[in-house]
Design a protein around this motif. Structure first.
Motif, PDB file in Angstrom:
ATOM      1  N   ARG A  95      -7.951   4.131  -3.793  1.00  9.47           N
ATOM      2  CA  ARG A  95      -7.606   2.838  -3.613  1.00  9.47           C
ATOM      3  C   ARG A  95      -7.180   1.852  -4.437  1.00  9.47           C
ATOM      4  NH1 ARG A  95     -10.880  -0.022   1.550  1.00  9.47           N
ATOM      5  NH2 ARG A  95     -10.013   1.768   2.450  1.00  9.47           N
ATOM      6  N   ALA A 108      -2.534   8.578  -5.833  1.00  9.12           N
ATOM      7  CA  ALA A 108      -2.040   8.131  -4.423  1.00  9.12           C
ATOM      8  C   ALA A 108      -3.043   7.771  -3.464  1.00  9.12           C
ATOM      9  CB  ALA A 108      -0.958   9.040  -3.962  1.00  9.12           C
ATOM     10  N   GLU A 109      -4.148   8.541  -3.800  1.00  7.24           N
ATOM     11  CA  GLU A 109      -5.387   8.631  -2.739  1.00  7.24           C
ATOM     12  C   GLU A 109      -6.420   7.609  -3.181  1.00  7.24           C
ATOM     13  OE1 GLU A 109      -5.280  10.131   0.115  1.00  7.24           O
ATOM     14  OE2 GLU A 109      -3.476  11.167  -0.241  1.00  7.24           O
ATOM     15  N   PHE A 133       3.284   6.866  -6.827  1.00  9.22           N
ATOM     16  CA  PHE A 133       2.424   7.814  -7.471  1.00  9.22           C
ATOM     17  C   PHE A 133       2.889   9.213  -6.971  1.00  9.22           C
ATOM     18  CE2 PHE A 133      -0.733   4.433  -8.114  1.00  9.22           C
ATOM     19  CZ  PHE A 133      -0.623   4.100  -9.292  1.00  9.22           C
ATOM     20  N   GLY A 174       0.390  -1.787  -5.807  1.00 13.31           N
ATOM     21  CA  GLY A 174       0.990  -2.487  -4.941  1.00 13.31           C
ATOM     22  C   GLY A 174       1.303  -4.043  -5.316  1.00 13.31           C
ATOM     23  N   TRP A 221      -6.138   2.061  -7.579  1.00 14.07           N
ATOM     24  CA  TRP A 221      -4.863   2.405  -8.287  1.00 14.07           C
ATOM     25  C   TRP A 221      -3.734   2.008  -7.338  1.00 14.07           C
ATOM     26  CZ3 TRP A 221      -4.177   2.206 -13.008  1.00 14.07           C
ATOM     27  CH2 TRP A 221      -5.297   2.526 -14.128  1.00 14.07           C
ATOM     28  N   THR A 222      -3.740   2.355  -6.098  1.00 11.51           N
ATOM     29  CA  THR A 222      -2.515   1.940  -4.978  1.00 11.51           C
ATOM     30  C   THR A 222      -2.696   0.392  -4.898  1.00 11.51           C
ATOM     31  OG1 THR A 222      -4.258   2.308  -3.105  1.00 11.51           O
ATOM     32  CG2 THR A 222      -2.871   4.063  -4.053  1.00 11.51           C
ATOM     33  N   THR A 223      -3.769  -0.250  -4.862  1.00  9.51           N
ATOM     34  CA  THR A 223      -3.921  -1.781  -4.697  1.00  9.51           C
ATOM     35  C   THR A 223      -3.073  -2.251  -6.089  1.00  9.51           C
ATOM     36  OG1 THR A 223      -5.812  -1.586  -3.531  1.00  9.51           O
ATOM     37  CG2 THR A 223      -5.080  -3.508  -4.477  1.00  9.51           C
ATOM     38  N   GLY A 282       2.673   1.530  -3.176  1.00  8.53           N
ATOM     39  CA  GLY A 282       1.825   2.086  -4.384  1.00  8.53           C
ATOM     40  C   GLY A 282       1.693   3.471  -4.385  1.00  8.53           C
ATOM     41  N   SER A 283       1.303   3.986  -3.011  1.00  5.77           N
ATOM     42  CA  SER A 283       0.987   5.316  -2.800  1.00  5.77           C
ATOM     43  C   SER A 283       2.065   6.339  -3.197  1.00  5.77           C
ATOM     44  CB  SER A 283       0.413   5.395  -1.496  1.00  5.77           C
ATOM     45  OG  SER A 283       0.151   7.001  -0.988  1.00  5.77           O
ATOM     46  N   TYR A 284       3.434   5.894  -2.594  1.00  3.06           N
ATOM     47  CA  TYR A 284       4.591   6.778  -2.773  1.00  3.06           C
ATOM     48  C   TYR A 284       5.213   6.692  -4.169  1.00  3.06           C
ATOM     49  CZ  TYR A 284       5.367   8.445   1.906  1.00  3.06           C
ATOM     50  OH  TYR A 284       5.184   9.238   3.190  1.00  3.06           O
ATOM     51  N   GLU A 305       0.859  -1.163  -0.164  1.00  3.47           N
ATOM     52  CA  GLU A 305       0.032   0.026  -0.150  1.00  3.47           C
ATOM     53  C   GLU A 305       0.761   1.359   0.051  1.00  3.47           C
ATOM     54  OE1 GLU A 305      -3.714   2.104   0.428  1.00  3.47           O
ATOM     55  OE2 GLU A 305      -3.192   0.285  -0.110  1.00  3.47           O
TER      56      GLU A 305
END
Length: 862
Positions: free
Chosen positions: A128, A125-126, A116, A135, A130-132, A112-114, A109
């Protein structure tokens, strides 16, 4: 190549320390937990972080001592299995799997966030979804890196950690410089009260802070999980574990103190207590510390990159111990054997690495589907698995080394006190966390369970995953349990008392499912007060080996009752083993599955026969069986040279017996190779056994006490394979308890021997047996004179039964038959069989001996 096929000597101390530190993901751990610690304890966050180091250091000592005794990449699984048994060991391994799979969700998680944020896509990054997706991609990439090889993984780790540590130190120094030169609003000067734990508002707050602090140190044990791929695997991984925790303490104390001084603990703005940034405090501080100018923006991006690389590095080093734990569990038959496969080129666990990567992806998707905050819930949930695993390791260290704790103060402290204290602290933290996390309002998610009602999502994920392992435990440990029960049921429940010898034995089953095999021992009463002594070891492990052992032990007992010489007995037992192999091969030819390594092939066995009348011991061996003898006058143990013989079921030279005379009070030790497994080699093990046996020269210790001391000395910890020890102290039969006569082949000698036998029984107060014994002696001596000729020897032995032996030079044994009514002969042996309790024939180098046994009359009352 290492013991399990992994690449050997691939890593040194530096690489091990790098992997140990990188596994904790210092930047990511601080970013995710520093805000939580500040919220719990306020300004005392630095000292709480430092106090969290203490239980980790204690557990690191447990890892160091356990690794020195038994370097196995299964770590907690292997050590807990050998300390407490397969069930507890399974739960230890399951705890590692649970902790690593759960933390992979939070690592993926954050990665993936960092990722972006690094490219300026803050909106993604916010998101869910796309961060998944990102990840999952990162998990796949890191799994591929681990699959390629441990050396490549270590090289990647060195670069990532250097960048991460450098940026953390730069951030800490820059923050402190600004505090004392150009402080922002809310900045604080470093105060001594920050390092006073008694300033914390309550014990509950302190415990909450410690529990969060434990998370930031977790992961250094990866340095031990790769021990079988490390140079000097018994020392370097343990040193790396301790050194990693110490370096982490310095780094965390510096960054936590500087961040708190710069941002303060307020609940607004850049304050560390701001709930908006509680799961990521570093990204908000980066721009404030480094400024808005060009260099500052670059450094801010580097800080984001640092957190990203930290998460990636930790993802990489989370897959390493996860895969190797599952790999070790597969080697020890705790999970399906396919997970023990190793890549031929890369020498890495294939199924374990790829399989655990896939499981991590599946868990990430599942957690994302129901959790309100994947990052927060996964961090809290993993705390339960961490404290469970580490606590169990601390207790396992104490039990594993329990027999050597009194050896020295150093052993008591580092193998007992420190690991035990660390385990106790972890146990208390686990219980507290399980209680607090169960509250429905704790965490970002709540789950409504049947019968229990609303439960915090943290407990549902963390404790639920551990309970799932508890449910699976009976299934995966069933093979070990059944094999052990079968093995014990086939061994003698207790050794029989015997006139010829005193005996004591110990069987130590292996502590893992891959080790329980087919060791056995036996003491077999034979005719003429002689005794047969057996120790054997079946190749292979599990149910097949135990069943083979039972079949061979039964075969030895049946053949021994035929009074065969040791070499002939082993020959016939070898035929039995070969026949079993042929039957199994025929079964495989018809489509039945078979074992790749047949347990019936390669069986070692030592068979000895001791005669207390003459003091003669005759024995033969199959395979590399060894015998130790301590004669009372010499007081030193020696290992007689025995004629070589092939293992049972393997073609080779014929078996040969050898004989030697044993003085009364001689001590014999028959044992399997497993007894010497803890020593550096066979010679060292035999020397150690010699010292133990010779230490009982005065005979003050009972054989049971000597057995215990030998096992404790040679196997101070749990064992990898079965071990068996049979101790025997010989006796000579008192001259007053037997009588012998030599007769010529003259029919007139029958009356003479009848009279002599009657007189001897009268001297023994056995008048009730005179008639029967005279009849037996008359019949046997008459047959010997009629059919064999030559001298005849008669011997009476008063033991627990009355034994009558008649020896002649003939080599043909009489057969028991039922005479017809019109037959004039053939009734003598039938009458003897009816009037005695046992009878039989044994062959000697000069002929044969017919023997009978009669029960003694009960002693007269007072």
């Amino acid at each position: 190549m290492g013991r399990k096929g992994l690449r050997n000597n691939a890593l040194g101390l530096f690489s091990s320390v790098v992997i140990g530190i990188a596994s904790t993901a210092p930047a990511y751990s601080l970013a995710a937990t520093l805000g939580l610690i500040v919220t719990a304890v306020g300004l005392q966050a630095p000292i709480v972080i430092m106090l969290s180091f203490l239980p980790m250091l204690l557990i690191a000592y447990a890892f160091r001592e356990l690794n020195a005794s038994n370097a196995d990449c299964g770590t907690t699984f292997t050590w807990a299995t050998r300390a407490f048994g397969p069930r507890t060991g399974w739960m230890g391994g399951w705890g590692i799997v649970v902790a690593n799979v759960i933390v992979m969700a939070s690592l993926a998680e954050i990665a993936g966030s960092y990722g972006f944020r690094l490219v300026g896509q803050d909106a993604l990054a916010e998101d869910r979804l796309w961060t998944t997706v990102a990840g999952i991609v990162w998990i796949a990439v890191m799994t591929a890196v681990c699959y390629v090889g441990i050396e490549f993984s270590a090289a990647v780790q060195r670069w990532l950690l250097c960048l991460e540590a450098g940026m953390l130190v730069l951030f800490a120094v820059a923050a402190l410089v600004k505090v004392y030169t150009d402080p922002p609003a809310g900045a604080l000067h470093v105060s001594a009260s920050w390092f006073n734990p008694f300033e914390v508002s309550s014990v509950q707050a302190l415990t909450s802070g410690l529990l969060a602090g434990v998370f930031i140190y977790w992961g250094w044990d990866t340095a031990v999980s790769i021990n079988e791929e490390t140079v000097d695997s018994t020392r370097i991984p343990g040193r790396a574990a301790v050194l990693s925790t110490v370096l982490l303490l310095v780094l965390y104390a510096l960054v936590a103190t500087s961040a708190q001084a710069f941002a303060g603990v307020g609940s607004s703005g850049i304050g560390l207590g701001n709930p908006r940034d509680s799961d990521d405090v570093l990204s908000g501080l980066g721009e404030a510390v480094f400024g808005h100018h060009a260099t500052g923006l670059v450094l801010t991006r580097l800080l984001i990159l640092m957190v990203l690389t930290s998460a990636l590095a930790s993802t990489l080093t989370t897959i390493l111990p996860l895969a190797r734990t599952v790999f070790s569990m597969a080697v020890h038959k705790a999970v399906p054997a396919r997970f023990a496969r190793v890549h031929r080129r890369f020498l890495t666990p294939t199924w374990s690495t790829v399989g655990m990567g896939a499981v991590s992806v599946a868990f990430l998707v599942a957690l994302t589907s129901f959790s309100g905050n994947v990052l927060a819930d996964s961090i809290d949930s993993v705390g339960l698995a961490i404290t469970f695993q580490y606590g169990l390791t601390g207790f396992a260290c104490v039990r594993y080394h329990r027999r050597v704790l009194r050896r020295s103060t150093k052993d008591l402290v580092f193998k007992g006190v420190l690991p035990g204290l660390g385990g106790l602290i972890m146990f208390c933290l686990f219980c507290y966390a399980a209680y607090v996390y169960a509250a429905p309002g704790y965490g970002a998610t709540s789950v409504d369970l049947p019968l229990l009602g609303p439960v915090g999502g943290v407990t549902f994920v963390g404790l639920g995953a551990l309970l799932l392992g508890l449910l699976l435990m009976p299934v995966v440990t069933r093979g070990h349990t059944v094999a052990l029960k079968l093995q014990r049921s086939l061994l003698p429940r207790r050794l029989p008392r015997h006139t010829a010898v005193d005996t004591a034995a110990r069987y130590l089953p292996a502590d893992s499912g891959s080790g329980v095999g087919g060791d056995w021992y036996d003491v077999i009463p034979l005719s003429g007060t002689r005794v047969g002594l057996v120790v054997g070891d079946v190749l292979g492990h599990g149910l097949r080996a135990a069943a083979t052992m039972g079949r061979l032990r039964t075969g030895v007992r049946v053949l021994a009752r035929l009074d065969l010489a040791p070499d002939e007995l082993l020959s016939r037992l070898g035929d039995l083993a070969e026949q079993a192999v042929q039957e199994r091969e025929a079964g495989r030819a018809q489509g039945h599955p078979g074992s790749p390594a047949d347990a019936t092939m390669g069986v070692t066995c030592l068979y000895a026969v001791y005669d207390p009348v003459s003091g003669e011991c005759s024995l033969a061996r199959a395979g590399e069986s060894v015998l130790a003898v301590v004669e009372p006058r010499r007081g030193e143990a020696h290992f007689p040279r025995l004629p070589p013989g092939p293992p049972l079921g393997v073609a080779g030279v014929p078996y040969r017996s050898t004989e030697f005379r044993l003085p009364p009070g001689s001590l014999l030790a028959l044992f399997t190779g497993g007894l010497l497994q803890a020593t550096d080699g066979g010679d060292a093990g035999r020397a150690e056994l010699s010292r133990v046996l010779a230490g009982n020269r005065d005979g003050r210790e009972s054989l049971d006490e000597l057995c215990d001391r030998a096992v404790t000395t040679l196997l101070p910890g749990p064992v990898d394979v079965d071990a068996t020890l049979l101790l025997v102290r010989t006796r000579l039969l008192d001259r007053s308890r037997f009588a012998e006569w030599e007769l010529s082949a003259d029919p007139a000698a029958v009356a003479t021997i009848r009279a002599a036998v009657g007189k001897q029984l009268g001297d023994w107060d056995l008048d009730e047996l005179v008639f029967t014994t005279e009849l037996v002696v008359s019949e046997l001596v008459t047959n010997a004179i009629r059919y064999a000729g030559g001298p005849v020897r008669v011997r009476l032995i008063r033991d627990r039964t009355l034994i009558c032996e008649v020896s002649d030079t003939g080599h043909t044994a009489p057969n028991l038959r039922h005479a017809a009514t019109d037959d004039e002969g053939g009734r003598g042996l039938f009458i003897i069989a009816q009037m005695t309790h046992h009878w039989g024939t044994r062959y000697t180098p000069t002929g044969k001996t017919l023997w009978t046994e009669q029960d003694l009359p009960p002693p007269a009352g007072p």
